[in-house]
Each structure stands twice: as structure tokens, then as C-alpha cells.
Design an enzyme around this catalytic site. Structure first.
Site, PDB file in Angstrom:
ATOM      1  N   LYS A  95      33.831  52.784  44.703  1.00 36.89           N
ATOM      2  CA  LYS A  95      34.986  53.006  43.825  1.00 36.89           C
ATOM      3  C   LYS A  95      36.032  51.978  44.211  1.00 36.89           C
ATOM      4  O   LYS A  95      36.350  51.815  45.391  1.00 36.89           O
ATOM      5  CB  LYS A  95      35.573  54.398  43.988  1.00 36.89           C
ATOM      6  CG  LYS A  95      36.843  54.571  43.128  1.00 36.89           C
ATOM      7  CD  LYS A  95      37.362  55.992  43.115  1.00 36.89           C
ATOM      8  CE  LYS A  95      38.333  56.248  44.222  1.00 36.89           C
ATOM      9  NZ  LYS A  95      39.069  57.534  44.043  1.00 36.89           N
ATOM     10  N   ARG A 152      37.073  65.284  41.554  1.00 35.91           N
ATOM     11  CA  ARG A 152      36.338  65.264  42.826  1.00 35.91           C
ATOM     12  C   ARG A 152      37.256  65.693  43.969  1.00 35.91           C
ATOM     13  O   ARG A 152      36.831  66.290  44.958  1.00 35.91           O
ATOM     14  CB  ARG A 152      35.654  63.931  43.074  1.00 35.91           C
ATOM     15  CG  ARG A 152      36.499  62.682  43.404  1.00 35.91           C
ATOM     16  CD  ARG A 152      37.042  62.726  44.803  1.00 35.91           C
ATOM     17  NE  ARG A 152      37.114  61.478  45.482  1.00 35.91           N
ATOM     18  CZ  ARG A 152      38.130  61.111  46.256  1.00 35.91           C
ATOM     19  NH1 ARG A 152      39.212  61.875  46.389  1.00 35.91           N
ATOM     20  NH2 ARG A 152      38.080  59.974  46.902  1.00 35.91           N
ATOM     21  N   HIS A 192      50.432  65.086  39.528  1.00 34.20           N
ATOM     22  CA  HIS A 192      49.262  64.942  38.661  1.00 34.20           C
ATOM     23  C   HIS A 192      48.075  65.796  39.128  1.00 34.20           C
ATOM     24  O   HIS A 192      47.400  66.452  38.334  1.00 34.20           O
ATOM     25  CB  HIS A 192      48.869  63.463  38.619  1.00 34.20           C
ATOM     26  CG  HIS A 192      47.628  63.189  37.836  1.00 34.20           C
ATOM     27  ND1 HIS A 192      47.559  63.341  36.476  1.00 34.20           N
ATOM     28  CD2 HIS A 192      46.390  62.790  38.241  1.00 34.20           C
ATOM     29  CE1 HIS A 192      46.345  63.036  36.059  1.00 34.20           C
ATOM     30  NE2 HIS A 192      45.616  62.697  37.111  1.00 34.20           N
ATOM     31  N   SER A 196      52.817  63.758  48.323  1.00 33.97           N
ATOM     32  CA  SER A 196      52.844  62.419  48.927  1.00 33.97           C
ATOM     33  C   SER A 196      53.860  62.396  50.058  1.00 33.97           C
ATOM     34  O   SER A 196      54.580  61.422  50.235  1.00 33.97           O
ATOM     35  CB  SER A 196      53.241  61.382  47.874  1.00 33.97           C
ATOM     36  OG  SER A 196      52.420  61.487  46.752  1.00 33.97           O
ATOM     37  N   MET A 239      45.377  68.382  51.163  1.00 38.91           N
ATOM     38  CA  MET A 239      44.706  67.404  50.311  1.00 38.91           C
ATOM     39  C   MET A 239      45.525  66.139  50.054  1.00 38.91           C
ATOM     40  O   MET A 239      45.013  65.150  49.540  1.00 38.91           O
ATOM     41  CB  MET A 239      44.358  68.057  48.964  1.00 38.91           C
ATOM     42  CG  MET A 239      43.473  69.278  49.081  1.00 38.91           C
ATOM     43  SD  MET A 239      41.932  68.988  49.983  1.00 38.91           S
ATOM     44  CE  MET A 239      41.152  67.785  48.931  1.00 38.91           C
ATOM     45  N   THR A 256      47.313  64.178  52.277  1.00 36.88           N
ATOM     46  CA  THR A 256      47.372  63.139  53.316  1.00 36.88           C
ATOM     47  C   THR A 256      46.082  62.336  53.344  1.00 36.88           C
ATOM     48  O   THR A 256      45.059  62.804  53.838  1.00 36.88           O
ATOM     49  CB  THR A 256      47.657  63.781  54.683  1.00 36.88           C
ATOM     50  OG1 THR A 256      48.917  64.441  54.606  1.00 36.88           O
ATOM     51  CG2 THR A 256      47.721  62.734  55.778  1.00 36.88           C
ATOM     52  N   ASP A 257      46.166  61.120  52.804  1.00 39.46           N
ATOM     53  CA  ASP A 257      44.990  60.251  52.730  1.00 39.46           C
ATOM     54  C   ASP A 257      45.319  58.845  53.230  1.00 39.46           C
ATOM     55  O   ASP A 257      44.611  57.897  52.939  1.00 39.46           O
ATOM     56  CB  ASP A 257      44.457  60.200  51.287  1.00 39.46           C
ATOM     57  CG  ASP A 257      45.519  59.754  50.296  1.00 39.46           C
ATOM     58  OD1 ASP A 257      46.677  59.512  50.718  1.00 39.46           O
ATOM     59  OD2 ASP A 257      45.207  59.631  49.103  1.00 39.46           O
ATOM     60  N   LYS A 275      51.200  59.594  56.349  1.00 37.61           N
ATOM     61  CA  LYS A 275      51.474  60.757  55.495  1.00 37.61           C
ATOM     62  C   LYS A 275      51.285  62.035  56.305  1.00 37.61           C
ATOM     63  O   LYS A 275      50.516  62.078  57.272  1.00 37.61           O
ATOM     64  CB  LYS A 275      50.528  60.784  54.299  1.00 37.61           C
ATOM     65  CG  LYS A 275      50.957  59.891  53.139  1.00 37.61           C
ATOM     66  CD  LYS A 275      50.067  60.217  51.952  1.00 37.61           C
ATOM     67  CE  LYS A 275      50.263  59.284  50.788  1.00 37.61           C
ATOM     68  NZ  LYS A 275      49.248  59.495  49.755  1.00 37.61           N
TER      69      LYS A 275
END
Ligand code: NAD
Length: 321
Positions: free
Chosen positions: A67, A110, A137, A199, A219, A221-222, A226
Site C-alpha cells: 500500500k 481494515r 473520519h 491524532s 487505534m 497512535t501509528d 503520538k
């Protein structure tokens, strides 16, 4: 080569199908039949954009690909989504590209699927109140996917900007769940399952705010830096993740790990619970926490679903490469 445009991927891949695909690929990861490759993520120095690749190979499902995409903060002013994603799948037998799949809707489902699978395997069976921190979103997708996992009776939500609450409120209305905007004390005191999808760069939920027996899915913190929850809460919980190597570096676990409050060995891949190699929740009062960092194999799994459905329905565009 098959082309599945964004609009077709949105029409074809339901949240339910995505959730099943993510559960399957997490199990394949735990059995070491599927692996993610190192992530590339760079600031472009152009349009304030962050761009990167997530890739991997699922040997069990024969899905190879990547991706590509990132975040373009100026897109909203152009009527476009700020987050942009496109998947490319390759034939693992020959290396030839065989599908190009729009990835914006697929990223949303996903991601929601990962937290839903964590609820399926880790939340108390009697969970009735769903707490949601965040109203962007992703929030509506998260809410709907979670709601399918337990017999929830209401949703409690907090967001830093109350103007955004209409997004999750609409999602709750769509599925007939009462929705209430509350403060974080009340959310933590009442919720049996809590989803965080912001965020944020500082803790929004503290250890003392969460009751025993709660399942938390972090979900948002990527990325390095963060943060959504108190490291002491992470340290007090039984911690699960999609991929341990990512959790300690860029997931919610990064802060507790850096502070020496959580060892990598104490973090369990959710796939091990799915395959039965780990019992998951063992006590009704245990706090379980899923650190959903987002891995490339999730993207490939749902892109593969999109291609299969499109081909089965004769709906793809096809070009010779
Ligand atoms: P969005 O921009 O639409 O919404 C951001 C949300 O965060 C809003 O609710 C906003 O009010 C809140 N927020 C922003 N700054 C905040 C702050 N300082 N304090 C508290 N709340 C704050 O984004 P989205 O598409 O809903 O995604 C939410 C987060 O999830 C993003 O950080 C995104 O990178 C992350 N994400 C993670 C994965 C994954 O696989 N783990 C996948 C997709 C997105």
C-alpha cells in the site's frame, strides 16, 4: 492487470468482509505464514505531505503487494481526502503486478476491523456500553465495526472538538444505538469497551479513569510521538497488538516501553489469541488493551477481497501490462 477504482472498492467490501479478512491474516501472522516488510515513511518536503509504503507477503493466502500513500493536509481545500492510499498486488509466483486497488475506503474498514477483532476476542461477553474517544473520519467506521461484536446498548463519546461529534452520532443513529456526548471521567467509569481514534500527542485517558474489566482498543497512535492513553494504564493492562515490533516503536506501547514500564515480551500478538495459542482474557476484572498500529498485511488482505469480489462480479477494468 485488474483495476478496482476507489468507488468500486467502497461498494464491494463491507465492514463484515473486512473484519473476517483481518481476523484471518492476523492468525496467519501468528502462525508465521505471513509477514510484514519494513515500513517506509518520509516527509516529502512538498505540500506538507507524509508519504510511504507498507508491504508484506501472506504465503497462506498467496497475497503479495504494497500500500502506497500518506497524508496531504491541503487536500480538504481541494475537495479531496487528506489521507490517500493505493494498493498494488503482485502475483507471488511470477512477480507480475496483477491488481491496482483504490485504498481509501479499504484503509478505513481494515482499521475498524482490527479493533473489532480485538473486541471479538478480548472484551467481556457481557460488555454493554461502548466508549469512543475521537470523532474524525475513522470514528464512524470504528463505532459500527465494534457494535457488531457485542450486544451494546449505548455509545458514550468524547472529542476535543465537539463540532465533530456529528460523525459518530450519525454512525450510531444508522445502527440504532443511543449516542451520548460525555466527559472522559464518565466515559471511563461507564464504558466496558473503549476505542481511541485520535491524532493526539498526549494521554487522553488516565489509568484511574478506567474501571476493571474494560477492553481498550488504541487505534490512533501509528507514528512515533503520538499518544492516546496513560503509560501507567498500558503497564497495568494485559497488552495485545497486531505486531510487537511496531507497537514498541510507533504504537501506543512506545511510551510505556520507553519508560521501562512494559517489556516487549509482555505484548502478545492478537493472532495468537485467534489461533488459540494464547488464552486472551483470563479474568473478568482484567483490563485488556489492544494496540492497533496498522500493518501492511491488513491492507493487502482487504485489497485481495476487493479484487476477488470484483472479478467474481465481472466488475473490474482490465489492462495489459
Ligand atoms: P481525522 O483527522 O479525521 O480525525 C482526527 C481526530 O483526532 C479528531 O477526532 C480530532 O478532533 C482528534 N484530535 C486531533 N488532535 C487532537 C488533540 N490534540 N487532542 C485530542 N484529540 C485530537 O483522522 P482519522 O482519519 O479519524 O484518524 C484518526 C487517527 O487514526 C489519525 O491519527 C490516523 O493517523 C490514525 N489512523 C490509524 C490507523 C491504524 O491502523 N492504527 C489507520 C488509520 C488512521
Amino acid at each position: 492487470m485488474y483495476i478496482v477504482p476507489e468507488s468500486l472498492a467502497r461498494d464491494l467490501v463491507s465492514q463484515e468482509a473486512a473484519t473476517e479478512a483481518i481476523e484471518t491474516v492476523f492468525a496467519a501472522m501468528a502462525r508465521e505464514e505471513a509477514r510484514n516488510f519494513p515500513v517506509v515513511r518520509e516527509t516529502l518536503g512538498h505540500a506538507d505531505a507524509v508519504y510511504g509504503f507498507k508491504s508484506g507477503f501472506d504465503r497462506a493466502g498467496k497475497v503479495l503487494g504494497l500500500k502506497s500513500g500518506g497524508y496531504w493536509p491541503g487536500n480538504a481545500d481541494r475537495g479531496l481526502t487528506n489521507h490517500q492510499s493505493t494498493n498494488v498486488l503482485f502475483d507471488p509466483d511470477t512477480g507480475r503486478p496483477y491488481a491496482l486497488v483504490g485504498g481509501n475506503h479499504l484503509t478505513a474498514v481494515r482499521t475498524a476491523a482490527a479493533s473489532a477483532v480485538s473486541i471479538r476476542h478480548l472484551a467481556r461477553p457481557d460488555a454493554r456500553v461502548l466508549g469512543l474517544i475521537g470523532a474524525g473520519h475513522q470514528s464512524g467506521f470504528q463505532l459500527k465495526a465494534a457494535a457488531a461484536q457485542r450486544r451494546f446498548e449505548k455509545v458514550l463519546c468524547w472529542n476535543i472538538d465537539p463540532d465533530l461529534l456529528s460523525t459518530p452520532a450519525k454512525a450510531a443513529e444508522d445502527i440504532g444505538l443511543p449516542f451520548e456526548a460525555v466527559d472522559r471521567d464518565m466515559l471511563g467509569a461507564e464504558a466496558d469497551v473503549i476505542l481511541t481514534i485520535t491524532s493526539c500527542f498526549e494521554p487522553l485517558l488516565m489509568k484511574h479513569q478506567v474501571k476493571p474489566g474494560t477492553h481498550i482498543a488504541c487505534m490512533g497512535t501509528d507514528t512515533i510521538g503520538k499518544q492516546e492513553v496513560d503509560p501507567a494504564l498500558v503497564a497495568a493492562a494485559t497488552v495485545f497488538t497486531d505486531e510487537v515490533a511496531q507497537a514498541t516503536v510507533l504504537g501506543e506501547c512506545q511510551h510505556a516501553f520507553a519508560a521501562g514500564l512494559l517489556a516487549a515480551e509482555a505484548i502478545t500478538p492478537l493472532g495468537r489469541v485467534i489461533t488459540g495459542a494464547h488464552p486472551g482474557r483470563t479474568d473478568i476484572d482484567e483490563i485488556t488493551l489492544f494496540d492497533g498500529t496498522g500493518v501492511g498485511l491488513q491492507d493487502l488482505a482487504v485489497a485481495d477481497v476487493a479484487v476477488r469480489l470484483a472479478v467474481a462480479q465481472g466488475a473490474t477494468l482490465t489492462v495489459d501490462m
